[in-house]
Design a protein around this motif. Structure first.
Motif, PDB file in Angstrom:
ATOM      1  N   LEU A 109       0.827  -1.201   0.000  1.00 23.45           N
ATOM      2  CA  LEU A 109       0.000   0.000   0.000  1.00 23.45           C
ATOM      3  C   LEU A 109       0.868   1.260   0.000  1.00 23.45           C
ATOM      4  CD1 LEU A 109      -2.595  -1.010   2.729  1.00 23.45           C
ATOM      5  CD2 LEU A 109      -3.148  -0.495   0.352  1.00 23.45           C
ATOM      6  N   GLN A 110       0.268   2.387  -0.334  1.00 24.63           N
ATOM      7  CA  GLN A 110       0.971   3.668  -0.329  1.00 24.63           C
ATOM      8  C   GLN A 110       1.549   3.972   1.054  1.00 24.63           C
ATOM      9  OE1 GLN A 110      -2.137   3.271  -1.527  1.00 24.63           O
ATOM     10  NE2 GLN A 110      -2.270   4.185  -3.557  1.00 24.63           N
ATOM     11  N   GLY A 111       2.822   4.316   1.077  1.00 21.75           N
ATOM     12  CA  GLY A 111       3.437   4.765   2.316  1.00 21.75           C
ATOM     13  C   GLY A 111       3.729   3.676   3.335  1.00 21.75           C
ATOM     14  N   PHE A 140       5.697   7.021 -10.328  1.00 20.92           N
ATOM     15  CA  PHE A 140       4.501   7.788 -10.001  1.00 20.92           C
ATOM     16  C   PHE A 140       4.725   8.828  -8.914  1.00 20.92           C
ATOM     17  CE2 PHE A 140       0.600   8.576  -7.691  1.00 20.92           C
ATOM     18  CZ  PHE A 140      -0.233   8.989  -8.716  1.00 20.92           C
ATOM     19  N   ARG A 141       5.241   8.383  -7.796  1.00 18.31           N
ATOM     20  CA  ARG A 141       5.337   9.295  -6.658  1.00 18.31           C
ATOM     21  C   ARG A 141       6.432  10.340  -6.883  1.00 18.31           C
ATOM     22  NH1 ARG A 141       6.494   7.719  -0.394  1.00 18.31           N
ATOM     23  NH2 ARG A 141       7.621   9.621   0.133  1.00 18.31           N
ATOM     24  N   ALA A 142       6.101  11.573  -6.569  1.00 17.51           N
ATOM     25  CA  ALA A 142       7.065  12.656  -6.680  1.00 17.51           C
ATOM     26  C   ALA A 142       8.274  12.341  -5.801  1.00 17.51           C
ATOM     27  CB  ALA A 142       6.421  13.963  -6.239  1.00 17.51           C
ATOM     28  N   GLY A 209       3.363   2.602  -4.530  1.00 23.83           N
ATOM     29  CA  GLY A 209       2.310   2.170  -3.628  1.00 23.83           C
ATOM     30  C   GLY A 209       0.995   2.061  -4.399  1.00 23.83           C
ATOM     31  N   HIS A 211      -3.413   0.362  -4.147  1.00 26.63           N
ATOM     32  CA  HIS A 211      -4.472  -0.209  -3.312  1.00 26.63           C
ATOM     33  C   HIS A 211      -5.474  -0.904  -4.193  1.00 26.63           C
ATOM     34  CE1 HIS A 211      -5.607   3.839  -4.478  1.00 26.63           C
ATOM     35  NE2 HIS A 211      -6.867   3.575  -4.210  1.00 26.63           N
ATOM     36  N   ASP A 238       2.450  -1.960   6.942  1.00 29.51           N
ATOM     37  CA  ASP A 238       2.615  -1.046   8.071  1.00 29.51           C
ATOM     38  C   ASP A 238       1.940  -1.648   9.310  1.00 29.51           C
ATOM     39  OD1 ASP A 238       2.108   1.016   9.944  1.00 29.51           O
ATOM     40  OD2 ASP A 238       2.064   2.538   8.366  1.00 29.51           O
ATOM     41  N   SER A 240       0.697  -0.454  11.882  1.00 27.72           N
ATOM     42  CA  SER A 240      -0.395   0.249  12.558  1.00 27.72           C
ATOM     43  C   SER A 240      -1.729   0.072  11.849  1.00 27.72           C
ATOM     44  CB  SER A 240      -0.067   1.743  12.653  1.00 27.72           C
ATOM     45  OG  SER A 240      -0.192   2.329  11.381  1.00 27.72           O
ATOM     46  N   ILE A 241      -1.725  -0.709  10.781  1.00 26.90           N
ATOM     47  CA  ILE A 241      -2.943  -0.845   9.964  1.00 26.90           C
ATOM     48  C   ILE A 241      -4.059  -1.554  10.732  1.00 26.90           C
ATOM     49  CG2 ILE A 241      -2.213  -3.009   8.902  1.00 26.90           C
ATOM     50  CD1 ILE A 241      -3.432  -1.903   6.255  1.00 26.90           C
ATOM     51  N   LYS A 265       7.620  -0.273  10.756  1.00 24.90           N
ATOM     52  CA  LYS A 265       7.235   0.715  11.768  1.00 24.90           C
ATOM     53  C   LYS A 265       6.872   0.066  13.100  1.00 24.90           C
ATOM     54  CE  LYS A 265       5.502   3.302   7.834  1.00 24.90           C
ATOM     55  NZ  LYS A 265       4.436   4.083   7.224  1.00 24.90           N
TER      56      LYS A 265
ATOM     57  N   GLY B 110       4.780   8.301   6.667  1.00 22.57           N
ATOM     58  CA  GLY B 110       4.145   7.724   5.483  1.00 22.57           C
ATOM     59  C   GLY B 110       2.637   7.880   5.375  1.00 22.57           C
ATOM     60  N   MET B 194       7.347   8.818  14.837  1.00 24.96           N
ATOM     61  CA  MET B 194       6.528   7.975  15.682  1.00 24.96           C
ATOM     62  C   MET B 194       6.195   8.723  16.965  1.00 24.96           C
ATOM     63  SD  MET B 194       5.767   5.180  14.339  1.00 24.96           S
ATOM     64  CE  MET B 194       6.120   4.616  12.688  1.00 24.96           C
ATOM     65  N   LEU B 223      -6.445   4.216   7.152  1.00 26.87           N
ATOM     66  CA  LEU B 223      -6.111   2.790   7.283  1.00 26.87           C
ATOM     67  C   LEU B 223      -5.781   2.393   8.718  1.00 26.87           C
ATOM     68  CD1 LEU B 223      -3.704   2.503   4.210  1.00 26.87           C
ATOM     69  CD2 LEU B 223      -5.700   1.028   4.553  1.00 26.87           C
ATOM     70  N   GLY B 225      -5.541   1.453  12.564  1.00 28.73           N
ATOM     71  CA  GLY B 225      -6.488   0.773  13.450  1.00 28.73           C
ATOM     72  C   GLY B 225      -6.467   1.377  14.844  1.00 28.73           C
ATOM     73  N   LYS B 258      -6.054   8.824   2.567  1.00 28.80           N
ATOM     74  CA  LYS B 258      -6.213   7.457   2.027  1.00 28.80           C
ATOM     75  C   LYS B 258      -7.628   6.921   2.249  1.00 28.80           C
ATOM     76  CE  LYS B 258      -1.300   6.785   2.952  1.00 28.80           C
ATOM     77  NZ  LYS B 258      -0.221   5.941   3.453  1.00 28.80           N
TER      78      LYS B 258
END
Ligand SMILES: Nc1nc2c(ncn2[C@@H]2O[C@H](COP(=O)(O)OP(=O)(O)OP(=O)(O)O)[C@@H](O)[C@H]2O)c(=O)[nH]1
Ligand SMILES: Nc1nc2c(ncn2[C@@H]2O[C@H](COP(=O)(O)OP(=O)(O)OP(=O)(O)O)[C@@H](O)[C@H]2O)c(=O)[nH]1
Ligand SMILES: [Mg+2]
Ligand SMILES: [Mg+2]
Lengths: 364, 306
Positions: A109-111, A140-142, A209, A211, A238, A240-241, A265, B110, B194, B223, B225, B258
């Protein structure tokens, strides 16, 4: 309280069950509910948690357990086995061999951390005597190529890609290139060819990235994969998703042959400082202080690896598990190049459940 | 566990906690599948329970629909901003005072800070506002070039000093430059960090202290959680604790990114607003300059309860 300390909660729930004088339906339910809640607090996909609860109940049929059997041990083992079943694909991922050319493609995914992780992966192998190279197929990404180039230069790793040209403000698309200039498939192929000629043994392809909601982006990924024929596709995720992890991971797997997962992360919640070396890991497991991040590993593992968990239980074919599941091989623990660690699932789960020695609990 | 939702206890006396429990449990599970953080879903259900307990159920209504209605009301209340920020109005006010309006974009790694900064720049351009970018991510590889690419594409000025400079100083110089060149707004990009990284959080609170921006915009991805709660509470806490100022600046608003990647799992919006009390000022929903929207509270609530 933010994230429950998953490991602590689970072992506490098991402990409470051990304290109960008789183990009946209610005791089992209380224990399972506690564990379920802990998993949900950690972003494990909802249906998966429900399935797991059901499966454990199915395995632990209280009436069938002959009196005199150690019910607690049976329940504890059932929970352990279920967690392992979710996490362990039963087959290691493709491992590149030093001196033999392998192409590794990074997707996600992005980032999520692909570009950073590409360099970490290259750097890790370079230190072990490999000859890695980086290809930037993100057109794609700058600034994507500048990013990869600066990382690669710092690590003294050869790289390939094109600077994004900067067209004037004509189209609203954020893409920084005109259509013909920005063919990621062509750039990927050129890069891989070049480094094959230069006898690099680990050719790493970074991609944009994307989706699942954008079919064209997935099609592009499929084409890059088809053209470069990677030996391994790594899905970068990531940590934290939340609840969207599952659907996204599954969609990536359906488009390209994802063979391994890297979770990034992990430092978001790390309590103890400093990176763990692979050696030191056994020791670190003893230190509950790291559980914040280990908990995140579990969670992300479950979300990313177990997208076919429910189905697997339906027909219980383990071959299929091996074909579709992909193990977590590394975790990212910071923004710097060396903040990167090898990951192993089994000792992790046993520590999580507060069981010192896991070998006795495994399904034979 | 679903069937319990449809129990009707019409005619029964005052609502008891035990009457509400099955419906609340179903509601909480539903919120969590929509990616609302567990802690937030739990708190919401508790407050809904408290508001209903002891009340009389109107005849022929189901408990489930009573609970649902109470939850809907609670959700609308939480998501509707208490203080609204009108950026364009504030920009004009600053202009009249002869000062550039400064926005700092902050958030973890990110999530889309730089990209959505570019989208906000585009949006301001559409409203005939003179925008300038300040490249204050002096850490991450390619960050300066990334922002420069956007600035060139949008044909707006950018203030940059390369890497490894103190971002607080770069921002300060950028704002001075903006006053000179007549820019109405300065959009300050910062490096991702962070929430637990104390040195980096300290550097950010310094940047904010030194430059006293008009708007501190927290960028968070849809995205995320359960970590949403931790991110926002820690950013606020650290910005407060680590600032040299006795009256430190905290998060003013949220930019949720996103949004195009999550289907109906819209819960992060709720978690972020609930925990910070800050309004969602923009929603990023794609990778084009035009993919910047306002939050539609009604549709979020509807999706959360579906
Ligand atoms: N703290 C921390 N940051 C990380 C880690 N891995 C990556 N990052 C940061 O996450 C951000 C995004 O990383 P990138 O490597 O650019 O992500 P990407 O997947 O290549 O992004 P796109 O190409 O835009 O899809 C950067 O700020 C990285 O420094 C990690 O393990 N820990
Ligand atoms: N699909 C989608 N992608 C987005 C959106 N906003 C940003 N992105 C993508 O997310 C990735 C990361 O965006 P950046 O703007 O570099 O994120 P950042 O927060 O500045 O990252 P760091 O500076 O490294 O911490 C890029 O690939 C963006 O194109 C969005 O609303 N939708
Ligand atoms: Mg990248
Ligand atoms: Mg950035």
């Amino acid at each position: 309280m933010v994230l429950a300390q998953l490991g602590g909660t689970i072992s506490r729930a098991l402990q409470q069950m051990s304290n109960a004088t008789i183990i009946d339906e209610k005791v089992l339910n209380d224990c399972l509910n506690e564990i379920t809640r802990a998993l949900l607090q950690s972003d494990v996909q909802f249906n998966l948690v429900r399935d797991m609860q059901k499966n454990i109940k199915k395995i632990v049929n209280l009436d069938d357990l002959a009196a005199g059997h150690n019910k607690r041990k049976i329940i504890q083992q059932a929970i352990f086995n279920e967690l392992c079943k979710i996490l362990d694909p039963g087959k290691p991922s493709f491992t590149p061999k030093k001196g033999k050319t392998s192409v590794i493609m990074f997707v996600g995914l992005q980032g999520s951390g692909k570009t950073t992780t590409c360099t970490k992966y290259a750097f890790y192998h370079q230190k072990k005597g490999w000859k890695p190279a980086l290809v930037c197929a993100d057109t794609f990404r700058a600034g994507a190529f500048d990013q990869l180039k600066q990382n690669a230069t710092k690590a003294k790793i050869p790289f390939y890609g094109r600077f994004s040209c900067i067209p004037l403000f004509v189209e609203i698309d954020l893409s920084c290139n005109s259509y013909t200039e920005s063919d990621p498939v062509r750039i990927a192929v050129e890069g891989v060819e070049r480094f094959k000629k230069e006898n690099c043994d680990l050719i790493i392809v970074d991609t944009s990235g994307r989706h699942k909601q954008e079919a064209a982006l997935f099609e592009e990924m499929r084409q890059v994969s088809e053209a470069t024929k990677p030996d391994l596709v790594i899905f970068v995720m990531d940590s934290s998703i939340g609840q969207a992890a599952f659907d996204q991971a599954q969609a990536f797997k359906q488009s390209v042959a994802v063979g391994a997962v890297i979770i990034t992360k992990m430092d978001g919640h790390a309590k103890g400082g400093g990176a763990l070396s692979a050696r030191a890991r056994e020791v670190e497991f003893e230190q509950w202080g790291r559980i914040w991040s280990w908990e995140k590993v579990l969670v992300s593992c479950i979300s990313s690896v177990a997208s076919d968990y429910g189905d697997v239980h339906k027909d219980d074919s383990h071959n299929q598990v091996a074909a579709t599941k992909s193990p977590v091989i590394f975790i990212g623990t910071g923004e710097h190049m060396d903040e990167f660690e090898v990951f192993d699932v089994k000792p992790f789960v046993s520590r999580l459940l507060g069981m010192g020695d896991w070998s006795g609990f495994m399904d034979k | 566990w679903f069937s319990s939702m449809f129990q009707s206890i019409a005619g029964k006396a005052n609502l008891q906690k035990s009457d509400l429990e099955p419906a609340l449990k179903a509601l909480k599970d539903g919120l969590m599948t929509k990616n609302v953080a567990e802690e937030i879903a739990e708190k919401l259900c508790e407050s809904v329970a408290a508001s209903l307990e002891g009340k009389r159920l109107a005849s022929f209504t189901r408990i489930s629909s009573t609970v649902q209605a109470a939850m809907e009301e609670a959700l609308v209340r939480i998501l509707t901003p208490r203080r609204s920020i009108d950026i364009l109005r504030d920009v004009h006010a600053a202009k009249e005072q002869g000062k550039p309006y400064v926005v700092v974009f902050v958030g973890v790694n990110g999530v889309g800070k730089s990209t959505n900064l570019a989208k906000v720049a585009y949006w301001l351009l559409q409203h005939n506002v003179n925008v300038m970018m300040a490249a204050c991510d002096t850490f991450r590889s390619g960050a300066v070039e990334q922002l420069r690419t956007h600035a060139r594409r949008l044909q707006i000025p950018i203030f940059e000093k390369g890497y490894e400079k103190d971002p607080a100083i770069v921002a300060k110089e950028a704002i001075q430059e903006a006053s000179r060149n007549g820019s109405d707004v300065v959009l300050v990009d910062t490096a991702g960090r962070m929430q637990d990284n104390e040195p980096l959080m300290r550097a950010l609170s310094k940047l904010i202290y030194v430059n006293s921006p008009d708007l501190v915009l927290f960028v968070g991805e849809a995205l995320v959680g359960n970590d949403a709660v931790d991110q926002l509470s820690k950013f606020n806490q650290k910005l407060g604790d680590l600032s040299p100022s006795p009256d430190p600046r905290l998060i003013d608003g949220i930019l949720l990114t996103k949004f195009d990647t999550i289907d109906d799992k819209v819960g992060a919006a709720l978690s972020m607003v609930y925990i910070s009390g800050a309004p969602v000022m923009f929603v990023g929903c794609g990778q084009s300059y035009t993919d910047l929207k306002k939050l539609n509270v009604k549709s979020i609530v509807k999706t959360l309860l579906k």
